[in-house]
Write an enzyme that holds these catalytic residues in place. Structure first.
Site, mmCIF file in Angstrom:
data_model
loop_
_atom_site.group_PDB
_atom_site.id
_atom_site.type_symbol
_atom_site.label_atom_id
_atom_site.label_comp_id
_atom_site.label_asym_id
_atom_site.label_seq_id
_atom_site.Cartn_x
_atom_site.Cartn_y
_atom_site.Cartn_z
ATOM 1 N N GLY A 118 39.882 41.327 31.278
ATOM 2 C CA GLY A 118 41.202 41.342 32.151
ATOM 3 C C GLY A 118 42.582 41.310 31.614
ATOM 4 C CB CYS A 119 45.436 42.942 32.392
ATOM 5 S SG CYS A 119 45.707 42.697 34.243
ATOM 6 C CE1 TYR A 120 49.056 38.749 35.651
ATOM 7 C CE2 TYR A 120 47.417 39.400 37.223
ATOM 8 C CZ TYR A 120 48.861 39.090 36.865
ATOM 9 O OH TYR A 120 49.736 39.449 37.705
#
Lengths: 335, 335, 335, 335
Positions: free
Chosen positions: C148-150
């Site tokens: 995921g990006c976060y």
């Protein structure tokens, strides 16, 4: 490997040309040059951290010419034409980002830039770096005048229509909208964020310095001397130019015929796309492409052209010219 | 009618206070003052065209005090405390936007601002212009220290919780995000549009000058000397501050209890709203309101507060203080 | 040439992976797949006009596996894990952009995604596609779970510090700020321009679905089960995540020691740069890089990490994983 | 106190008119009406929290007319003209934000809106709510057709020049740039943040529904039937319209003469300012003002006009009309 140097390395177009050249398998960037800075290039441009680092050097034109085979000059006007003759004399080729070699006439240059041209004898013999129109002249040239960003969005859509006599040369209105990076890295009240964010405004109405360049190349396409009306607007976004042109057809013409004329002209061009829909600047952001469409409205012809002002409007075209001048595939590092 | 003058009239907070005061039925703006400018105020701020026009004058403090009953000083720190004593001596009241009279200690001032305070004897006797906490002191004061924008978003949500001993004073983290107008009208590379647009970054980590102000007033609320961690971030928007606070409850507490404690504290305040939802800075843009919510997450208490940095964080609070100092309804011109 | 297919071709991460793969000399994109769309890919994504065109097809997983050697699945969670087993059975490898194979436990998946996992037996055996930490497992894997990006902005800066026991695992606060493209192409009131422009707000406080993924991989690094506090904020910009982490050192430590620890850990990584300055999201926009710095403030350690959420936070990492899985140079098409 | 109701209360223009009316000392908002919503108005518009709260009610036109003396109808076209006759029959006055009563001809309405007009007999007898041109008709009217946002920026600058025969009516080009709030609150792919942010594009070229309204009122000013070319562009900002008009002078004229003609015409108008400089949309953001300038370029006359599309282009004009219809000072709540 071709050794290249970048002059005026602190500016935004210099950064863009460096980022493009880092993807070029035939290029080694051997010098980043600027008058005022002795820092490293990745300290000035933190987006280069971990990707590219050289000291920024204050080299003489002779030193630049000794070290590099090709020089990208991102210097401002007048400064560029002061050093370029020495670089050429030293044996290196040059792609010049400034306006210095775009105009054919020293008198026109003086009128618009308010100084005597530092290298007037070359004017008229330097090809205009728009490969779609002047490819054959660019290939053998030691020096190429890279086009201005606004002129690119005027000359590409209108040249085919003027050459084919589909539109009148004497009633052309260009309403242009540009992102703010076009104003460069120098601090200015007009580009201070709280001033220009969330706001659009016209500027330099009737007197922008890209006007003579547009007139010169559209006159060439039309075969007659002509003058356009050109209004630039500062638009709250980083990148992109959209130019809406209002012109008059020489005879009744349909949208389909206009699009066909444009498609025929650019059918083999990798970086000009004729589209049916209304293009947005975001469609071409971070690319070397120009998207163009045309419409017939109220008896007039309209063309709409979009580019990324820093890529097709500056650094991308510069690398396209470099590729031609040095025998590389024209699209290398640009797709 | 109360005659007011605005010092530092070229800045953004000056513009905002003028726009608010134009709606105030009890105010006549009688002077706009700046050192370097002799233009008219509506030439410097074109949004005032047709609404308000005065020459910008370079008046002495004595002249200002003769002409005005209240002075809004939008001068930078140190400059403000140099002229304010003379204005007060001349008989006018002052709302000071700078940090000069916010700190109680000349030593703390010198540590953070790196100069000797020009008017040190007044420190500690100037009420902090946050009416929700210090209304009684503000009403009779000749001089009020208008709060900083970031401190407003820290002190308003946390003071009720500290006073009620619901949270620990020794483990407070403030992660703040501000729009770019907070940096003012002065040109700066960090606020050059192509640099800060489409980008977020932290700045002044651990050393922002609003930190001692936050510490002073939260210590007052807690009854013990305390220090917070405070990290400001530059956010690509004109206006607004959102501060996310991470604190530690003294005992188990629910979200409902937190919101109730905040609601009780601010129940009669016209400009502080305790909300259930997660507020956005846009909810309070162009208003004098502060929206606050609270959450319990992972054993910690979080508060989120939003303001318009130029209104509740500067010019709106200033007019709120002015209204108190001159006997007007506190909300006049602010709803 | 490796034949690849892109599933969920209408989305933003699909567009980004296509644009990256167009620069990859070893890749032929042989299929763009989506359930609902029969248009051409360059009609859906006009930025591909003149650069890439294929019909968007509604292929079965079996057809996809027959045509492609590698499949980039940009499908949403649950949809992805429904088709991936059939694609793997057909002999193709898969890089999965969804969260479906990131968590090791079907129970945790069900708690956060509120459905039974469609392919639960594979959980725990799929490498997490963060080459900097799991390169050896990625190389031979038929299926990789792209991060995921976060989580990328939490796991990259904190893993080295947790592994070296320089910070406590039980008091970690992550305050994250993301551009709006992270919310995807689906229309939503929160991403309607007049709602989110010029505004910042927190969302999903304490319950964002990236939280269990962060906890799982930081626990692995710490060697103990741990839970962080994670607050995402919607920031008015297209791209970029900046995550400010507040952690507690296990013992007194200096900024220099922190930066050294990070530099040592990532010294051979082409896409992680440890920087001295405070990084901005713009520094890494349109790149596969993560810039990280660290500070010591008020007895706490802070790390700040920035990425482009669509590149290093999605499509760039995906191509990095693809390069490892198919024996290409890890940086191919990504510099 | 005048009791007013707002129909279509969920929309952006409704929110703006409520915010303006909250500053109006003569107004009590007694009903907020919408078909689909039973929430409170401050839950739908969180910026009203603590400032204004009413339930959103689904009232019949009769109920609305019983409760309110004036109704602001922010309903979409066709819906508005369906309820307005019943409200008028019930005795309340109406300011209509829709296009329903702007055009004089049911045939023109049908051509552009593709439905039969629900209240065709009133067409031609409803004053156009532009007080600068039609004040005398507005004052006694029970129903006023509030102007469109784009038409305001075309009709205000060009009417004085057409009436004075200073410009030709048959060659008018309007190149308009609007912020995105003009598209309203309804979700749409074109106004999805990642699509329209950092991008400018033309839309509805040659066929925007504001075109017949512009033609009708410029024809009235010119005294002959005329048609303009009008191109709207979607600009990445919340608010503001800038319209650049290219027209042809009937005889040689100077910039000073143009500005004088405009100044004379609008000399007593509180909300129209003729400026020498090139105005920006930000100059009039959040105000009811229209700033206009003029230039002579290449034998053509250019006018540039800027407004806030939600204020002077909608809700501000509506309150200006309301003030006239109910005998209040025209500028009340608008300065």
């Amino acid at each position: 490997m071709t050794r290249v140097a970048v002059l005026g390395a602190k500016g935004y177009t210099a950064l863009e040309v460096i980022k493009i050249l880092l993807r070029h398998p035939g290029v080694e960037i051997c010098a980043t040059v600027d008058l005022e800075e002795s820092n490293r290039i990745d300290a000035v441009h933190p987006s280069l951290c971990g990707r590219f680092s050289l000291p920024i050097e204050n080299l003489t034109p002779q030193e630049v010419a000794e070290r590099a085979e090709c020089v990208f000059s991102c210097l401002p006007h007048a400064a560029s034409a002061t050093v370029i003759p020495k670089i050429l004399a030293g044996g290196a080729k040059v792609v010049d980002f400034s306006a210095d070699y775009r105009l054919n006439s020293p008198e026109v240059f003086k009128k618009w830039y308010e100084i005597d041209h530092p290298d007037a004898t070359r004017l008229g013999n330097v090809p205009y770096g728009m490969p779609e129109l002047f490819r054959e002249q660019i290939i053998p040239a030691p020096l190429v005048a890279n086009p201005g960003c606004y002129p690119t969005t005027a000359i590409l859509p209108l040249t085919p229509l003027l050459r084919a006599k589909l539109i009148e040369p004497d009633d052309i209105i260009l309403d242009a909208k540009s992102g703010i990076s076009g104003a460069g890295r120098k601090l200015n009240f007009n580009t201070h964020y709280p001033e220009c964010n969330e706001s659009i405004s016209a500027y330099s109405v009737g007197k922008h310095r890209h006007l003579p360049e547009i007139n010169q190349y559209l006159s060439l396409a039309a075969g007659v001397s002509m003058e356009v009306i050109f209004t630039p607007h500062l638009t709250p976004m980083d990148r992109g130019i959209l130019t809406t042109a209002y012109v008059r057809p020489t005879q009744s013409i349909s949208q389909a015929e206009l699009l066909d004329a444009l498609r025929d002209f650019y059918q083999n061009e990798p970086f000009v796309q004729i589209v049916e829909h209304l293009p947005a600047t975001k469609d071409v952001a971070m690319t070397n492409c120009c998207h163009i469409t045309a419409r017939v409205v109220g008896g007039r012809v309209m063309t709409i052209a979009v580019i990324d002002n820093l890529i097709k409007g500056a650094s991308g075209s510069a690398v396209q010219n470099f590729n031609l001048m040095f025998g590389y595939d024209e699209t290398l590092a640009l797709l």
